[in-house]
Design an enzyme around this catalytic site. Structure first.
Site, PDB file in Angstrom:
ATOM      1  N   SER A 298       0.821  -1.208   0.000  1.00 11.64           N
ATOM      2  CA  SER A 298       0.000   0.000   0.000  1.00 11.64           C
ATOM      3  C   SER A 298       0.863   1.270   0.000  1.00 11.64           C
ATOM      4  O   SER A 298       1.514   1.580  -0.979  1.00 11.64           O
ATOM      5  CB  SER A 298      -0.946  -0.047   1.208  1.00 11.64           C
ATOM      6  OG  SER A 298      -1.954   0.917   1.097  1.00 11.64           O
ATOM      7  N   ASP A 309       9.983   5.118 -10.388  1.00 11.72           N
ATOM      8  CA  ASP A 309       9.549   5.674 -11.677  1.00 11.72           C
ATOM      9  C   ASP A 309      10.124   7.058 -11.944  1.00 11.72           C
ATOM     10  O   ASP A 309      10.207   7.483 -13.101  1.00 11.72           O
ATOM     11  CB  ASP A 309       8.019   5.720 -11.750  1.00 11.72           C
ATOM     12  CG  ASP A 309       7.409   4.330 -11.929  1.00 11.72           C
ATOM     13  OD1 ASP A 309       8.181   3.359 -12.018  1.00 11.72           O
ATOM     14  OD2 ASP A 309       6.169   4.226 -11.971  1.00 11.72           O
ATOM     15  N   LYS A 323      -0.680  -4.377  -3.005  1.00 10.30           N
ATOM     16  CA  LYS A 323      -1.976  -3.819  -2.603  1.00 10.30           C
ATOM     17  C   LYS A 323      -2.073  -2.420  -3.188  1.00 10.30           C
ATOM     18  O   LYS A 323      -1.571  -1.458  -2.627  1.00 10.30           O
ATOM     19  CB  LYS A 323      -2.135  -3.763  -1.086  1.00 10.30           C
ATOM     20  CG  LYS A 323      -3.511  -3.250  -0.665  1.00 10.30           C
ATOM     21  CD  LYS A 323      -3.626  -3.122   0.844  1.00 10.30           C
ATOM     22  CE  LYS A 323      -4.984  -2.550   1.221  1.00 10.30           C
ATOM     23  NZ  LYS A 323      -5.174  -1.158   0.753  1.00 10.30           N
TER      24      LYS A 323
END
Length: 464
Positions: A298, A309, A323
């Site tokens: 999460s 990224d 998740k």
């Protein structure tokens, strides 16, 4: 009786209309569905009254029990383990958890592949100290099978009076033989950020959960270590199950000068939102390694995805939990609550990691303890071999350690040297606060330190 049935039915319809209007969703009952909806409500009312008045055990068919069961059944029909009805008691405990303290054994759980699964053990809690790990399947709680359990079913059994014991039966990985852990319930105090300096120049930050105090605590500890001259950073998110979305975003923003942190996409366009980094970064552009594993979920995956990224740092460890959904918790008028999956989140590259996870740049698997080694550890403890060794050797030499390894082999106890060293350290620290890091045993952290030391050497060579 007819008047009572009519009254219950009218009340149900009024409640439905009040709730939907209050939620701004009163248009969800489309014209063509209205008659069908009212027919279903009437059927619900009839079944409710039949059970309440005719079921043989009236103590199990009270209005409160029947209504709560109906609510849980409605939510279960979604087949989403992250959407759940929260009783008054559990809703109050959930609010306490996000503020940093609660009672229990110290595990975050969910349903995966139809079994109660440990998302992560919480640092320095009874469950973590007992050896329970992320992705362990809890197949029994005090001898009761958990097959078909919801998360709430398991929580109700696991939580209990502080100081009492509970036995969890675990299936781990592909192992056929279950493992049993007896854990003493306690007060779980979440010190969500801990830090230290490694090799005189690496700032190590362990974040165990994203709660309300986490960002402030991290910011203060960043300042403290920067003043000590650290020139590179390790952020350890292993076994961090997530927590508050706002906290994960705020902390991600501390490490990024620009770029997307995360995008949220829900059922309605009005729910869509993209969170961008700001110039107010708390961390200069220092070399960064983020440690992750199967218990990183999460909010941890939001942070790891943003770092990866945006090419801000290197991820080391194992694939994360996966998740990638966002839950909204709403309080209901009677003090209970509901947790609803309202959206999925996407990393800056546009990927959803839900039930997939994030692959680190460099995969480093933790030291695996085999079934044979678990039995060896039990025998070692039974014989008191480590305790005797520590009493005889305050600090030990390589030769003394090798002599101990020979003694274990002679007794038919095959076990890795790194595990024995960890057992020795545990014995040395049993009456102390455990050390934050262990570079002998923690191969993932050791590799992170190696990467940053290599980078430091290269940067110094380029500067000279």
């Amino acid at each position: 009786m007819k008047n009572k049935e009519r009254l219950v039915w009218i009340l149900l319809v009024l409640i439905l209309l009040i709730v939907t209007t209050a939620s701004g969703l009163n248009n969800w009952i489309l014209a063509g569905d209205t008659e069908k909806t009212y027919e279903n409500l009437k059927l619900f009312n009839e079944i409710f009254n039949l059970l309440r008045t005719e079921y043989y055990d009236e103590t199990r068919a009270t209005p409160d029990i029947l209504i709560e069961g109906a609510l849980e059944g409605m939510i279960d029909s979604l087949d989403d383990p992250h959407t759940s009805y929260l009783s008054k008691e559990y809703f109050g405990e959930l609010q306490t958890e996000t503020k940093g303290e609660f009672g229990g054994v110290g595990i975050v759980i969910g349903v995966r592949d139809d079994w109660i699964t440990v998302i992560s053990p919480i640092d320095d809690t009874p469950a973590a100290l007992a050896g329970i790990k992320a992705r362990d399947r809890i197949i029994e709680i005090d001898g009761q099978s958990t097959e078909g359990f919801t998360t709430m079913d398991a929580v109700k059994l696991i939580r209990g009076e502080v100081g009492t014991d509970i036995t969890l039966t675990i299936k781990r990985g592909s192992s056929e033989e279950p493992m049993r852990f007896t854990v003493t319930r306690g007060i779980i105090k979440l010190e969500t950020v801990k830090s230290t300096v490694i090799d005189d120049h690496i700032g190590y930050f362990r974040i165990s959960q994203f709660s309300e105090p986490t960002a402030g605590a991290l910011s203060a500890q960043i300042d403290e270590l920067l003043m000590k001259g650290v020139d590179s950073i390790i952020v350890d998110l292993r076994n961090n199950p997530g927590g508050l979305l706002t906290s994960a975003i705020e902390i991600s923003d501390m490490f990024l000068r620009k770029g997307t942190i995360v995008s949220i996409k829900g059922r309605n366009k009005s729910q869509d939102h993209t969170y961008e980094a700001h110039e107010r970064t708390r961390i200069p552009d220092l070399p960064l390694v983020v440690l992750v594993n199967g218990g990183s979920a999460s909010g941890s995956e939001i942070f790891a995805g943003a770092i990866k990224d945006n090419d801000r740092g290197t991820l080391v460890g194992e694939q994360t939990f996966g998740k990638g959904s966002v839950q909204t918790v709403r309080e209901l008028p009677d003090g209970s609550g509901i947790k609803i999956t309202t959206a999925l989140y996407y990393t800056p590259s546009g990927r959803s990691i839900h039930e997939i996870g994030i692959e680190p740049h460099e995969v480093v698997e933790e030291i695996e303890i085999t079934e044979a080694e678990i039995k060896a550890i039990e025998k070692i403890e039974e014989l008191g071999l480590i305790e005797q060794f520590v009493k005889s050797h305050g600090s030990y030499t390589a030769e003394q350690l090798e002599s101990l390894m020979t003694q274990l082999r002679e007794k038919g106890l095959e076990i890795k040297k790194a595990i024995v060293k960890r057992l020795i350290r545990n014995e040395q620290e049993k009456n102390k606060i455990p050390g934050l890091i262990d570079l002998d045993y923690d191969v993932q952290l050791r590799r992170s330190v190696e990467l940053l030391n290599t980078m430091d050497t290269i940067l110094k060579a380029e500067a000279s």
